[in-house]
Write a protein that holds these residues in place. Sequence first.
Motif, PDB file in Angstrom:
ATOM      1  N   UNK A  31       0.787  -1.224   0.000  1.00 20.24           N
ATOM      2  CA  UNK A  31       0.000   0.000   0.000  1.00 20.24           C
ATOM      3  C   UNK A  31       0.818   1.271   0.000  1.00 20.24           C
ATOM      4  N   UNK A  32       2.128   1.158   0.205  1.00 21.43           N
ATOM      5  CA  UNK A  32       2.969   2.348   0.260  1.00 21.43           C
ATOM      6  C   UNK A  32       3.685   2.560  -1.067  1.00 21.43           C
ATOM      7  N   UNK A  33       4.364   3.686  -1.165  1.00 18.92           N
ATOM      8  CA  UNK A  33       5.162   4.000  -2.338  1.00 18.92           C
ATOM      9  C   UNK A  33       6.630   3.946  -1.971  1.00 18.92           C
ATOM     10  N   UNK A  34       7.458   3.667  -2.956  1.00 17.05           N
ATOM     11  CA  UNK A  34       8.898   3.609  -2.752  1.00 17.05           C
ATOM     12  C   UNK A  34       9.549   4.719  -3.559  1.00 17.05           C
ATOM     13  N   UNK A  35      10.443   5.467  -2.930  1.00 20.06           N
ATOM     14  CA  UNK A  35      11.038   6.660  -3.542  1.00 20.06           C
ATOM     15  C   UNK A  35      11.752   6.349  -4.848  1.00 20.06           C
ATOM     16  N   UNK A  36      12.419   5.225  -4.933  1.00 20.14           N
ATOM     17  CA  UNK A  36      13.171   4.882  -6.140  1.00 20.14           C
ATOM     18  C   UNK A  36      12.416   3.924  -7.047  1.00 20.14           C
ATOM     19  N   UNK A  37      11.168   3.704  -6.780  1.00 19.94           N
ATOM     20  CA  UNK A  37      10.403   2.736  -7.552  1.00 19.94           C
ATOM     21  C   UNK A  37      10.496   1.361  -6.911  1.00 19.94           C
ATOM     22  N   UNK A  38       9.757   0.443  -7.429  1.00 18.59           N
ATOM     23  CA  UNK A  38       9.667  -0.879  -6.823  1.00 18.59           C
ATOM     24  C   UNK A  38      10.897  -1.732  -7.114  1.00 18.59           C
ATOM     25  N   UNK A  39      11.515  -1.555  -8.274  1.00  9.73           N
ATOM     26  CA  UNK A  39      12.600  -2.446  -8.691  1.00  9.73           C
ATOM     27  C   UNK A  39      13.961  -1.771  -8.748  1.00  9.73           C
TER      28      UNK A  39
END
Length: 110
Positions: A31-39
Amino acid sequence: DNILLYIRDIANPSADDPYFTTFRHKDWFLGSSWASGIFSAENSPHGRDQESSSEAVAAYEGVALYGQAMMEAFRENDDTGFEVAQNIRNVGSLLTATEVSATNRYWHVW
């Protein structure tokens, strides 16, 4: 159109868009976001990092508010523009709600 480039960069719902991936920061499982994207593997061993949940919430809320403002602008004159604006608002609202929920669950200590 320039603002839509920013929206498509962080909140693109279309798999048919040849320029931007769909929801490139969003981890739908957590449910959260990642600053550098998922991968991204450059910043952490598991490829993800959370720099600021408040920035993510503010960005997604901005998408929803932009969609709402555009809905009001297109309400009487342009049915296609109104529908696009409504989709932008809905995507922004969904992203905001899931980010707030994840922030409360994973990042805040009660």
